[in-house]
Design an enzyme around this catalytic site. Sequence first.
Site, PDB file in Angstrom:
ATOM      1  N   LYS A  89       0.760  -1.084  -0.001  1.00 48.03           N
ATOM      2  CA  LYS A  89      -0.046  -0.066  -0.104  1.00 48.03           C
ATOM      3  C   LYS A  89       0.876   1.311   0.062  1.00 48.03           C
ATOM      4  O   LYS A  89       0.206   2.282  -0.093  1.00 48.03           O
ATOM      5  CB  LYS A  89      -0.774  -0.088   1.094  1.00 48.03           C
ATOM      6  CG  LYS A  89      -2.244  -1.111   0.943  1.00 48.03           C
ATOM      7  CD  LYS A  89      -3.249  -1.012   1.831  1.00 48.03           C
ATOM      8  CE  LYS A  89      -4.368  -1.802   1.595  1.00 48.03           C
ATOM      9  NZ  LYS A  89      -3.883  -3.540   2.051  1.00 48.03           N
TER      10      LYS A  89
HETATM   11  C1  LIG Z   1      -4.691  -4.641   1.473  1.00 47.78           C
HETATM   12  C2  LIG Z   1      -3.964  -5.962   1.437  1.00 47.78           C
HETATM   13  C3  LIG Z   1      -4.289  -7.058   0.731  1.00 47.78           C
HETATM   14  C4  LIG Z   1      -5.390  -6.820  -0.369  1.00 47.78           C
HETATM   15  O1  LIG Z   1      -5.280  -5.961  -1.445  1.00 47.78           O
HETATM   16  P1  LIG Z   1      -6.326  -5.584  -2.403  1.00 47.78           P
HETATM   17  O2  LIG Z   1      -5.706  -4.790  -3.540  1.00 47.78           O
HETATM   18  O3  LIG Z   1      -7.245  -4.729  -1.638  1.00 47.78           O
HETATM   19  O4  LIG Z   1      -7.075  -6.716  -3.169  1.00 47.78           O
HETATM   20  C5  LIG Z   1      -3.434  -7.941   0.430  1.00 47.78           C
HETATM   21  N1  LIG Z   1      -2.589  -8.108   1.431  1.00 47.78           N
HETATM   22  C6  LIG Z   1      -2.037  -7.197   2.261  1.00 47.78           C
HETATM   23  C7  LIG Z   1      -1.105  -7.368   3.195  1.00 47.78           C
HETATM   24  C8  LIG Z   1      -2.719  -6.012   2.510  1.00 47.78           C
HETATM   25  O5  LIG Z   1      -2.553  -4.895   3.001  1.00 47.78           O
END
Ligand SMILES: *Cc1c(COP(=O)(O)O)cnc(C)c1O
Length: 435
Positions: free
Chosen positions: A107
Amino acid sequence: MKFYSTNNKNHKVDLRTAVIQGLAPDNGLYMPESIPVLNQAFIESLSTLSFKEIGFEVTRTLLGADLPESELEKLINQTLQFDAPIVQLKPNVFTLELFHGPTLAFKDFGARFLAGLLGYFAKEQNREITILVATSGDTGSAVANAFLNVPGTRVVVLYPSGKVSVAQEKQFTTLGGNITALEVNGTFDDCQRLVKQAFLDADLKQKLFLTSANSINIARLIPQSFYYFRAYAQVQQTAPVVFAVPSGNFGNLTAGLLAKRMGLPIANFVAATNANDVVPEFLRTEKFNPRPSIQTISNAMDVGNPSNFVRMLDLFNHDFKALSELIKGSTITDAETREAMQQVYRDKGYVMDPHGAVGYLGLKQFLKSKPDHTGICLETAHPAKFADVVETTLKTKVELPERLQKFMRGEKKVVKISSKFDAFREVIIGCLGKG
Ligand SMILES: *Cc1c(COP(=O)(O)O)cnc(C)c1O
């Protein structure tokens, strides 16, 4: 580039509006009105290019008309301060490590790109933008760290008191500067309600030039396509390439679809989920049946109604056959997840976090029927972020990376508020008034 709403293709806005609004007024998600294809020479030369050169070219092709080139360069420099390396686990299996950013999860890419763009828009409009974000942990840390010291921006993070881990809390309450943390005496839902109510308060919205850093923002999606190119460049490209994506809201997978549309020759995707498997179920049955989420050990993927699903449909013009041929679903239980973590640790000494393990298993299942493919699974977070699960599963200590230890030594500074809107309103007007 213009962006339309998935609810109405005739509702088109410019990049600035799409990014500041996040969600379209009709509750649709913004999509680029056309997806340009990168030239073949670029794709062929990927392995000779740096991550920044890749990010720059992808962004220039998509948004080149919207930003001066010097700003674009700054934006990419600021976003890609860390790499996305691959690690080989088997002759044709690789894991793509997306956790080398400041808050140890993928993220960081989206949050930093969004911060750069909003910083640019603030400068252009000559006014300060306030980003409101409610968090149950991870989004708050990625957003706060991305916006720290970005001129013209101010971040207010709301979080439920006592309901986030100490490590998470430290990552957004110790920063100071343009980051304000509000410790709300209530639940995560209370925090979200306060943010929603702030956006409905026209006077407040105008006074503070409010925007959100929600994960549906198109600016968070675009930079997530960069690492598909980066990963592809790092593997032998003689075999067809499949990406396995551990998914919750399906932003990451949608970014992969974008990369493919722009010309990256990806043969297949695996949509790997935990028990929250509405999308794998859809890929099997053509029925989309959103439902309340179930708690699992890969909790960042506990999503019962994935927000980016509409973008996936939109990219395929609702053609189920085409979508289900390209994307294969895979549902993984907690027990299978733990077993995979143990097996990979035993065989390779490699520590996977529970989310990455879901992707790894999805890939393993796919390769059973197509062993000629080269598989890349996305490792979305550093195992130290989920130390509890990892340590009980592997019976070993996980080392905290230095950047996480640094946060832990910081001093927590928050403003405590009740969950009443009036109190919240007064506090944000007060602390933002002080500049
Ligand atoms: C947010 C997140 C996901 C999911 O990703 P999406 O783009 O919402 O499918 C998977 N793994 C981790 C560690 C995350 O923080």
